[in-house]
Design an enzyme around this catalytic site. Structure first.
Site, PDB file in Angstrom:
ATOM      1  N   CYS A 152     -16.229   1.646   0.702  1.00  0.00           N
ATOM      2  CA  CYS A 152     -15.085   0.803   1.066  1.00  0.00           C
ATOM      3  C   CYS A 152     -14.681   0.980   2.528  1.00  0.00           C
ATOM      4  CB  CYS A 152     -13.907   1.080   0.142  1.00  0.00           C
ATOM      5  SG  CYS A 152     -13.270   2.767   0.271  1.00  0.00           S
TER       6      CYS A 152
ATOM      7  N   ARG B  30     -13.496  -8.607   2.255  1.00  0.00           N
ATOM      8  CA  ARG B  30     -12.079  -8.372   1.965  1.00  0.00           C
ATOM      9  C   ARG B  30     -11.271  -9.615   2.323  1.00  0.00           C
ATOM     10  NH1 ARG B  30     -10.084  -3.238   1.687  1.00  0.00           N
ATOM     11  NH2 ARG B  30      -8.225  -4.338   0.969  1.00  0.00           N
TER      12      ARG B  30
ATOM     13  N   ARG C 234       0.879  -1.179   0.000  1.00  0.00           N
ATOM     14  CA  ARG C 234       0.000   0.000   0.000  1.00  0.00           C
ATOM     15  C   ARG C 234       0.910   1.220   0.000  1.00  0.00           C
ATOM     16  NH1 ARG C 234      -5.343   1.378   3.497  1.00  0.00           N
ATOM     17  NH2 ARG C 234      -6.114  -0.054   1.910  1.00  0.00           N
TER      18      ARG C 234
ATOM     19  N   HIS D 152      -7.429   0.719  -6.374  1.00  0.00           N
ATOM     20  CA  HIS D 152      -7.588  -0.135  -5.179  1.00  0.00           C
ATOM     21  C   HIS D 152      -8.293  -1.436  -5.607  1.00  0.00           C
ATOM     22  CE1 HIS D 152      -7.803  -1.363  -1.144  1.00  0.00           C
ATOM     23  NE2 HIS D 152      -8.701  -0.548  -0.660  1.00  0.00           N
TER      24      HIS D 152
ATOM     25  N   ASP E  68     -17.241   7.192  -1.562  1.00  0.00           N
ATOM     26  CA  ASP E  68     -15.982   7.072  -0.822  1.00  0.00           C
ATOM     27  C   ASP E  68     -15.699   8.447  -0.223  1.00  0.00           C
ATOM     28  OD1 ASP E  68     -13.480   6.207   0.104  1.00  0.00           O
ATOM     29  OD2 ASP E  68     -12.505   6.323  -1.859  1.00  0.00           O
TER      30      ASP E  68
ATOM     31  N   GLN F  87     -10.162  -4.036  -3.162  1.00  0.00           N
ATOM     32  CA  GLN F  87     -11.484  -3.641  -2.668  1.00  0.00           C
ATOM     33  C   GLN F  87     -12.574  -4.040  -3.662  1.00  0.00           C
ATOM     34  OE1 GLN F  87     -12.244  -1.922   0.393  1.00  0.00           O
ATOM     35  NE2 GLN F  87     -14.270  -2.643  -0.217  1.00  0.00           N
TER      36      GLN F  87
END
Ligand code: CP
Ligand code: NVA
Length: 302
Positions: free
Chosen positions: A259, A287, A104, A131, A219, A134
């Site tokens: 998310c 996840r 990340r 991402h 988001d 996700q």
């Protein structure tokens, strides 16, 4: 066999993505039934986090433990990466010791550079650009609640950010229509948009994007690394909050996803995120299952 990386949803074929999702659903059922499944016994995942995380860190670490392996958390604060050791050198060294590496970070080219010099699979666990992990969880969640997403309409309300880019890639790979509503100046990357063709429509009015939708997604307005822009972004995104009224413009059985972490009262109202159409807790849990499926796919080849 050449090393498979997962830096983007575009690194897999649509068929492979479908099978990763189906396997995630199976792995979830096996886990709930208490079945022990250890395809990665003695395997090690290196986890490089240059940004904060709750879900990604815990889901990858738990996934490796369930699979009979282990994970090592690596922060730039305590490793030589944080003191400027070149990415290429770090990639060569770390990949000679572990079986897969999850990263990340900020710039997307960091994961690309790392993957270029890594002898083991590299997984993008969020960059400023995308991402993809996700999206595996989001697609799994949609399938579990509503079945195949092909041909459905998804609405993205908010910033044209890393999550939005992954939704655009998902629209290509899973074949759905995507309505994006974002304020001027916060559009998604033009190249990513162009590659997706006419499946995508960009609106300035969130209500227009929400009409007849099967899934509304949002988001944060300020992503990690953009903290200094917070006040400016708050003003720019005024009116982009997903409310009950906005949900009522979508189809009756539309779902709501985020998310997480979320800011109630900013990008989503409490009544929506905590309401009946919201599947955010399943989405977060998935996840774990989706990444187990991804790890199995990358490390065992099936
Ligand atoms: N959604 C997500 O990636 O959460 P974390 O930042 O907590 O990992
Ligand atoms: N867009 C958000 C996603 C967090 C999981 C960020 O990059 O901070």
């Amino acid at each position: 066999m050449s090393v498979r990386h997962f830096l983007s949803l575009m690194d897999c074929s649509p068929k492979e993505l479908q099978s990763i999702i189906q396997r995630a659903i199976e792995l979830k059922a096996m886990h709930k039934a208490g079945e022990i499944h250890e395809p990665l016994k003695n395997k090690v995942l290196g986890m490089i986090f240059e940004k904060s995380s709750t879900r990604t860190r815990v889901s990858f670490e738990a996934a490796m433990t369930h699979f009979g392996g282990s994970a090592i958390f690596l922060s730039p604060r305590d490793t030589q990466l944080g003191r400027g050791e070149p990415i290429e050198d770090s990639a060569r060294v770390l990949s000679s010791m572990v079986d897969a590496i999850m990263i990340r970070t900020f710039e997307h080219k960091t994961v690309e550079q790392f993957a270029k010099y890594s002898s083991v699979p590299v997984i993008n666990a969020l960059t400023d650009l995308t991402h993809p992990c996700q999206l595996l969880a989001d697609m799994q969640t949609y399938v579990e609640h509503r079945g195949n997403i092909q041909g459905k309409t998804v609405s993205w309300i908010g910033d044209g950010n890393n999550m939005c880019h992954s939704y655009i890639n998902a629209a290509r790979q899973f074949d759905f229509k995507l309505n994006i509503a974002c304020p001027e100046g916060y559009d998604p990357d033009q190249d990513i948009l162009n590659a997706a063709g006419d499946r995508i429509n960009v609106f300035r009015q969130p209500e227009q994007a929400a009409e007849n939708s099967d899934l509304i997604v949002t988001d944060v307005w300020t992503s990690m690394g953009q903290e200094e822009e917070h006040a400016k972004r708050e003003a720019a995104f005024d009116g982009f909050i997903v409310t009950h009224k906005m949900m009522s413009l979508a189809n009756k059985d539309a779902l709501f996803m985020h998310c997480l972490p979320a800011h109630r009262g900013e990008e989503v109202s409490a009544e929506v995120i905590d309401g009946k159409q919201s599947v955010v807790w399943n989405e977060a849990e998935n996840r774990l299952h989706a990444q187990k499926s991804l790890l199995e796919f990358l490390l065992t080849g099936h």
